[in-house]
Design a protein around this motif. Structure first.
Motif, PDB file in Angstrom:
ATOM      1  N   ARG A  83       0.899  -0.752   0.136  1.00 21.92           N
ATOM      2  CA  ARG A  83       0.367  -0.278   0.031  1.00 21.92           C
ATOM      3  C   ARG A  83       1.184   1.364  -0.004  1.00 21.92           C
ATOM      4  NH1 ARG A  83      -3.376  -3.000   3.277  1.00 21.92           N
ATOM      5  NH2 ARG A  83      -2.116  -2.593   5.000  1.00 21.92           N
ATOM      6  N   GLN A  84       1.970   1.466   0.764  1.00 24.01           N
ATOM      7  CA  GLN A  84       2.623   2.110   0.762  1.00 24.01           C
ATOM      8  C   GLN A  84       3.490   2.489  -0.530  1.00 24.01           C
ATOM      9  OE1 GLN A  84       3.134   4.071   3.002  1.00 24.01           O
ATOM     10  NE2 GLN A  84       1.593   3.592   4.562  1.00 24.01           N
ATOM     11  N   LEU A  85       3.848   1.811  -1.002  1.00 22.54           N
ATOM     12  CA  LEU A  85       4.449   1.252  -2.445  1.00 22.54           C
ATOM     13  C   LEU A  85       3.210   2.056  -4.069  1.00 22.54           C
ATOM     14  CD1 LEU A  85       6.410  -2.395  -3.091  1.00 22.54           C
ATOM     15  CD2 LEU A  85       7.697  -0.188  -2.540  1.00 22.54           C
ATOM     16  N   ALA A  86       1.995   1.623  -3.576  1.00 23.00           N
ATOM     17  CA  ALA A  86       1.647   2.128  -4.452  1.00 23.00           C
ATOM     18  C   ALA A  86       1.394   3.485  -4.713  1.00 23.00           C
ATOM     19  CB  ALA A  86      -0.052   1.077  -4.970  1.00 23.00           C
ATOM     20  N   ARG A  87       1.389   4.331  -3.154  1.00 32.77           N
ATOM     21  CA  ARG A  87       1.250   5.629  -3.167  1.00 32.77           C
ATOM     22  C   ARG A  87       3.055   5.763  -4.389  1.00 32.77           C
ATOM     23  NH1 ARG A  87       0.508   7.023   3.159  1.00 32.77           N
ATOM     24  NH2 ARG A  87      -1.019   6.286   3.056  1.00 32.77           N
ATOM     25  N   ASP A  88       3.288   5.765  -4.624  1.00 34.79           N
ATOM     26  CA  ASP A  88       4.248   6.681  -5.751  1.00 34.79           C
ATOM     27  C   ASP A  88       3.301   6.145  -6.775  1.00 34.79           C
ATOM     28  OD1 ASP A  88       6.013   6.516  -8.138  1.00 34.79           O
ATOM     29  OD2 ASP A  88       7.786   6.479  -5.716  1.00 34.79           O
ATOM     30  N   ASP A  89       3.251   6.798  -7.847  1.00 35.42           N
ATOM     31  CA  ASP A  89       2.714   6.981  -9.315  1.00 35.42           C
ATOM     32  C   ASP A  89       3.586   6.801 -10.488  1.00 35.42           C
ATOM     33  OD1 ASP A  89       3.342   8.723  -9.629  1.00 35.42           O
ATOM     34  OD2 ASP A  89       2.200  10.662  -9.639  1.00 35.42           O
ATOM     35  N   ARG A  90       4.618   6.100  -9.966  1.00 40.28           N
ATOM     36  CA  ARG A  90       6.056   6.004 -10.451  1.00 40.28           C
ATOM     37  C   ARG A  90       5.844   4.359 -11.289  1.00 40.28           C
ATOM     38  NH1 ARG A  90      11.076   8.777  -8.911  1.00 40.28           N
ATOM     39  NH2 ARG A  90      10.032   7.682  -7.032  1.00 40.28           N
ATOM     40  N   TRP A  91       4.789   4.272 -10.513  1.00 37.36           N
ATOM     41  CA  TRP A  91       4.444   2.234 -11.161  1.00 37.36           C
ATOM     42  C   TRP A  91       3.946   1.989 -10.471  1.00 37.36           C
ATOM     43  CZ3 TRP A  91       9.905   1.564  -7.312  1.00 37.36           C
ATOM     44  CH2 TRP A  91       9.405   2.241  -6.325  1.00 37.36           C
ATOM     45  N   SER A  92       2.982   0.248 -10.641  1.00 38.77           N
ATOM     46  CA  SER A  92       1.901  -0.074 -10.507  1.00 38.77           C
ATOM     47  C   SER A  92       1.991  -1.020  -9.516  1.00 38.77           C
ATOM     48  CB  SER A  92       0.685  -0.399 -11.664  1.00 38.77           C
ATOM     49  OG  SER A  92       1.077   0.556 -12.515  1.00 38.77           O
ATOM     50  N   VAL A  93       1.724  -1.240  -8.130  1.00 41.84           N
ATOM     51  CA  VAL A  93       1.878  -2.503  -7.645  1.00 41.84           C
ATOM     52  C   VAL A  93       0.512  -3.530  -7.379  1.00 41.84           C
ATOM     53  CG1 VAL A  93       2.451  -2.743  -4.852  1.00 41.84           C
ATOM     54  CG2 VAL A  93       3.232  -0.874  -6.494  1.00 41.84           C
ATOM     55  N   LEU A  94       1.181  -4.708  -8.027  1.00 41.53           N
ATOM     56  CA  LEU A  94      -0.390  -5.811  -7.341  1.00 41.53           C
ATOM     57  C   LEU A  94       0.707  -7.149  -6.020  1.00 41.53           C
ATOM     58  CD1 LEU A  94      -1.181  -7.227 -10.815  1.00 41.53           C
ATOM     59  CD2 LEU A  94      -2.351  -5.757  -9.336  1.00 41.53           C
ATOM     60  N   VAL A  95       0.035  -7.568  -5.395  1.00 43.00           N
ATOM     61  CA  VAL A  95       0.368  -8.124  -4.659  1.00 43.00           C
ATOM     62  C   VAL A  95      -0.807  -9.279  -3.865  1.00 43.00           C
ATOM     63  CG1 VAL A  95      -0.783  -6.723  -2.225  1.00 43.00           C
ATOM     64  CG2 VAL A  95       1.398  -7.791  -1.848  1.00 43.00           C
ATOM     65  N   SER A  96      -0.476 -10.703  -4.068  1.00 42.68           N
ATOM     66  CA  SER A  96      -1.521 -11.840  -3.871  1.00 42.68           C
ATOM     67  C   SER A  96      -0.677 -12.478  -3.311  1.00 42.68           C
ATOM     68  CB  SER A  96      -1.951 -12.097  -4.810  1.00 42.68           C
ATOM     69  OG  SER A  96      -0.786 -12.944  -5.472  1.00 42.68           O
ATOM     70  N   GLU A  97      -1.928 -12.758  -2.024  1.00 44.84           N
ATOM     71  CA  GLU A  97      -1.667 -14.502  -0.919  1.00 44.84           C
ATOM     72  C   GLU A  97      -1.450 -15.744  -1.806  1.00 44.84           C
ATOM     73  OE1 GLU A  97      -2.891 -16.292   2.657  1.00 44.84           O
ATOM     74  OE2 GLU A  97      -3.011 -14.695   3.434  1.00 44.84           O
ATOM     75  N   THR A  98       0.094 -16.586  -2.286  1.00 46.73           N
ATOM     76  CA  THR A  98      -0.565 -17.564  -2.475  1.00 46.73           C
ATOM     77  C   THR A  98      -0.347 -18.604  -1.297  1.00 46.73           C
ATOM     78  OG1 THR A  98       2.470 -18.061  -2.092  1.00 46.73           O
ATOM     79  CG2 THR A  98       1.285 -17.106  -4.154  1.00 46.73           C
ATOM     80  N   ALA A  99      -0.045 -19.835  -1.886  1.00 42.24           N
ATOM     81  CA  ALA A  99       0.068 -20.948  -0.590  1.00 42.24           C
ATOM     82  C   ALA A  99       1.020 -21.369  -0.162  1.00 42.24           C
ATOM     83  CB  ALA A  99      -0.430 -22.223  -1.453  1.00 42.24           C
ATOM     84  N   GLU A 100       2.080 -20.491  -0.639  1.00 45.36           N
ATOM     85  CA  GLU A 100       3.773 -20.535   0.003  1.00 45.36           C
ATOM     86  C   GLU A 100       4.098 -19.476   1.012  1.00 45.36           C
ATOM     87  OE1 GLU A 100       2.966 -21.325  -3.431  1.00 45.36           O
ATOM     88  OE2 GLU A 100       2.655 -23.505  -3.345  1.00 45.36           O
ATOM     89  N   GLY A 101       3.074 -18.579   0.212  1.00 46.03           N
ATOM     90  CA  GLY A 101       3.765 -16.911   0.844  1.00 46.03           C
ATOM     91  C   GLY A 101       3.289 -15.922   0.556  1.00 46.03           C
TER      92      GLY A 101
END
Length: 195
Positions: A130-148
Motif C-alpha cells: 500500500r505504501q509502494l502504491a502511493r508512488d505513481d511512477r509504478w503499479s503494484v500488485l500483491v497477492s497471497e499464495t499457498a506458500e507465502g
C-alpha cells in the motif's frame, strides 16, 4: 635472523595492541557515562534516525522521543507492539526465501519461508505494498499464495523499470521511507497503517 627478530617484535607489538584494546573496551563498559553520551549525541530529540533492523536501537530511540515529549499519553504507549513489528522486520529480511522474475516492465517476486516467516510476510507485504502504491511512477500488485506472498511492481518508464529491477524485493520493502513515522505511531498506540 633479522626476519625472525622482526616477526617476534611484530608479534609482541600486535599482542600488546590487542591487550590495550581489550582493556579499553572492558573499562568502557565499567565506567561509561550514559549522560555524557547523550549530551555528545547532540541530535534533535524529536528526530528519528533508526529505520529498523537494530531493534534495541529503534526502541531506545522511540523511548527517548516519548520521554522528551511532555504530551506523551503513556496509557496508550505500545512498545511491545512495536517490538513485535521489529521482530517481523528482522524475520522478513533474514528468513524470507525470495525468488525474483525480471519482467520486461518490472519485477515479480515470490516470497516464502517457514510458517512464522509466512505469517510475517502476510502481515508486512500487503501493508508495505500500500505504501509502494502511493508512488505513481509504478503499479503494484500483491497477492497471497499457498506458500507465502507474491509482489509485482511494474512501470512504463524504462528508467523506473531499471530502478525496480535494481531494488528487487528487499529494496522495494525498504523503500518509501515511512518506517520512522510508522514506528512512532505504533509506539503511541495509533493505527500505523492509516497514515
Amino acid at each position: 635472523m633479522r626476519l625472525g627478530i622482526s616477526i617476534a617484535v611484530l608479534a609482541m607489538v600486535s599482542a600488546g595492541a590487542v591487550a590495550i584494546a581489550q582493556t579499553q573496551h572492558s573499562r568502557h563498559s565499567e565506567d561509561m557515562d550514559h549522560n555524557m553520551h547523550r549530551q555528545l549525541g547532540g541530535a534533535n530529540a524529536a528526530t528519528l534516525l533508526e529505520p529498523g533492523q537494530g531493534a534495541f536501537a529503534a526502541l531506545s530511540e522511540i523511548v527517548r522521543v516519548l520521554e522528551a515529549d511532555p504530551d506523551t499519553d503513556w496509557s496508550r504507549v505500545d512498545l511491545a507492539g512495536l517490538r513485535a513489528h521489529l521482530v517481523d522486520m528482522d524475520r522478513l529480511v533474514m528468513a524470507s526465501v525470495v525468488s525474483e522474475e525480471h519482467l520486461p516492465n518490472g519485477l515479480r517476486a515470490m516470497a516464502t519461508g517457514d510458517p512464522e516467516t509466512v505469517a510475517t510476510l502476510r502481515r508486512m507485504v500487503p501493508a508495505h505494498a500500500r505504501q509502494l502504491a502511493r508512488d505513481d511512477r509504478w503499479s503494484v500488485l500483491v497477492s497471497e499464495t499457498a506458500e507465502g506472498m507474491a509482489l509485482q511492481v511494474t512501470s512504463e518508464d524504462p528508467g523506473v523499470v531499471r530502478r525496480i529491477s535494481g531494488l528487487g524485493f528487499f529494496g522495494l520493502m525498504a523503500s518509501q521511507d515511512h518506517h520512522r513515522e510508522h514506528h512512532l505511531m505504533m509506539a503511541l498506540g495509533k493505527d500505523a497503517h492509516a497514515h
